[in-house]
Design an enzyme around this catalytic site. Structure first.
Site, short mmCIF file in Angstrom:
data_model
loop_
_atom_site.label_atom_id
_atom_site.label_comp_id
_atom_site.label_asym_id
_atom_site.label_seq_id
_atom_site.Cartn_x
_atom_site.Cartn_y
_atom_site.Cartn_z
N ASN A 80 27.46 -58.24 9.67
CA ASN A 80 28.67 -58.31 10.19
C ASN A 80 28.70 -59.17 11.45
O ASN A 80 27.59 -59.40 12.02
CB ASN A 80 29.48 -57.22 10.82
CG ASN A 80 29.56 -56.23 9.73
OD1 ASN A 80 30.27 -56.64 8.71
ND2 ASN A 80 29.64 -54.78 9.87
N LYS A 185 36.23 -62.29 7.63
CA LYS A 185 35.96 -60.86 7.68
C LYS A 185 35.95 -60.67 9.23
O LYS A 185 36.34 -59.50 9.84
CB LYS A 185 34.64 -60.36 7.27
CG LYS A 185 34.42 -58.94 7.17
CD LYS A 185 33.06 -58.48 6.69
CE LYS A 185 32.79 -56.89 6.92
NZ LYS A 185 31.84 -56.30 6.39
N ASN A 189 36.82 -57.64 12.02
CA ASN A 189 35.90 -56.75 13.10
C ASN A 189 36.07 -56.90 14.57
O ASN A 189 35.58 -56.05 15.36
CB ASN A 189 34.34 -57.27 12.43
CG ASN A 189 34.04 -56.77 11.29
OD1 ASN A 189 34.49 -55.48 10.92
ND2 ASN A 189 33.11 -57.16 10.49
N SER A 249 31.77 -49.54 11.11
CA SER A 249 30.21 -49.18 11.37
C SER A 249 30.14 -49.43 12.94
O SER A 249 29.15 -48.45 13.31
CB SER A 249 29.38 -50.30 10.70
OG SER A 249 29.77 -51.57 11.16
N GLU A 261 26.50 -53.33 17.59
CA GLU A 261 26.64 -55.04 17.51
C GLU A 261 27.70 -55.69 18.32
O GLU A 261 28.08 -56.48 17.95
CB GLU A 261 26.95 -55.05 15.89
CG GLU A 261 25.69 -54.64 14.96
CD GLU A 261 26.20 -54.93 13.38
OE1 GLU A 261 25.49 -55.54 12.79
OE2 GLU A 261 27.31 -54.37 13.27
#
Length: 302
Positions: A80, A185, A189, A249, A261
């Site tokens: 990601n 994407k 996110n 996640s 992240e």
């Protein structure tokens, strides 16, 4: 029908070595016997390596991936956020990028992995490890791995990889520009996933929360402006039906006490916004809160 090898560790590895890997999709259950080890040297050279390490762990590939490589083995970076290799093979018409050295501290990956091995990957698939060796897929209507060369050229190895994935009922549609898919994407996110983190809610709960109905469009507008500064035609990947009742996640990592992240999902997009001279006050606030959230749990060190 493919010979699949997995690098795993801990209880997950022990369970897979004993009973195989189990995937639950809706009411169906699939069992696969795979070779698995926490020592890549035990597994030997592979035709292709798909790295699903999080951005916080990808540095381990600098040394760990070497035993898995044959002369022409490609490494698909399916992670990601903005990847460490973003500026490698960058098309000439892309705007200048900000300094992204913080995604590869010390340049370890650049030194260890030649450009010709790099394949960009974008994965669309919602999953949770519900027990060692058992994974539940929460997006049966959409499981997709998009792959593309880092310089966007057409290649036989990308076509071959797509064929293998499609034959395994894992969608892998062709793309002209892999970074545009990365941004597509990332639009979700870096906005909704961070909102899930800050509210401790699933994607469905966030989307259905009346208190957030006016917030979400403004967040997405700012996220779009950042992505469009690089790819004017970028669009979010849309889905049919309701949002998955799934914890992103980054929220899973927070709740499990894992490194988060933050750099790939928060700091890097913010750097692109500054480079483009964009005003993104809501995204800036979300980024600051996410960093504080992670730092206060000891899950992020700037």
């Amino acid at each position: 029908g493919n010979d699949v090898t997995c690098v795993m560790r801990g209880p997950h590895l022990a369970a897979v070595q004993k009973d195989g890997l189990t995937l639950r999709v809706g009411g169906d259950e699939y069992k696969a016997s795979v070779r698995a080890s926490d020592r890549p040297a035990d597994l030997g050279p592979q035709d292709v390596v798909i790295s699903t390490l999080k951005a916080t762990g990808v540095a381990a590939l600098a040394d760990g991936v070497k035993p898995l490589l044959a002369g022409d083995t490609a490494i698909v970076f399916a992670q990601n956020g903005i990847p460490w290799w973003y500026d490698i093979g960058l098309p000439g018409d892309h705007p200048p990028t900000p300094d992204l050295a913080f995604l590869d501290p010390g340049g370890a990956l650049r030194k260890a992995i030649p450009k010709e091995r790099i394949v960009g990957g974008v994965i669309f698939s919602s999953n949770e490890v519900i027990a060692p060796g058992v994974v539940e897929n929460l997006s049966p209507e959409r499981n997709m791995l998009i792959a593309g060369e880092c310089d966007d050229r057409n290649s036989e190895r990308i076509a071959g990889l797509r064929s293998v994935l499609e034959a395994a009922q894992f969608a892998s549609s062709p793309v002209a520009q892999i970074r545009e898919s990365i941004w597509s994407k990332l639009l979700t996110n870096m906005s909704l996933s961070i909102l899930c983190l800050l509210t401790a809610q699933t994607a469905r709960a966030v989307r259905d929360d009346p208190a957030l109905q006016d917030v979400i469009p403004r967040l997405l507008d700012e996220a779009n402006s950042i992505a469009q500064s690089c790819y004017p035609g970028v669009k979010r990947i849309t889905r049919t039906g309701p949002a998955p009742n799934h914890k992103p996640s980054i929220l899973q990592d927070y709740e499990l006490g894992r490194a988060m992240e933050i750099d790939a999902l928060v700091r890097a997009p913010a750097a692109f916004a500054r480079a483009a001279g964009l005003s993104t006050p809501m995204m800036d606030l979300m980024a600051a809160l996410a960093i504080q959230h992670a730092r206060d749990r000891g899950l992020y060190a700037p």
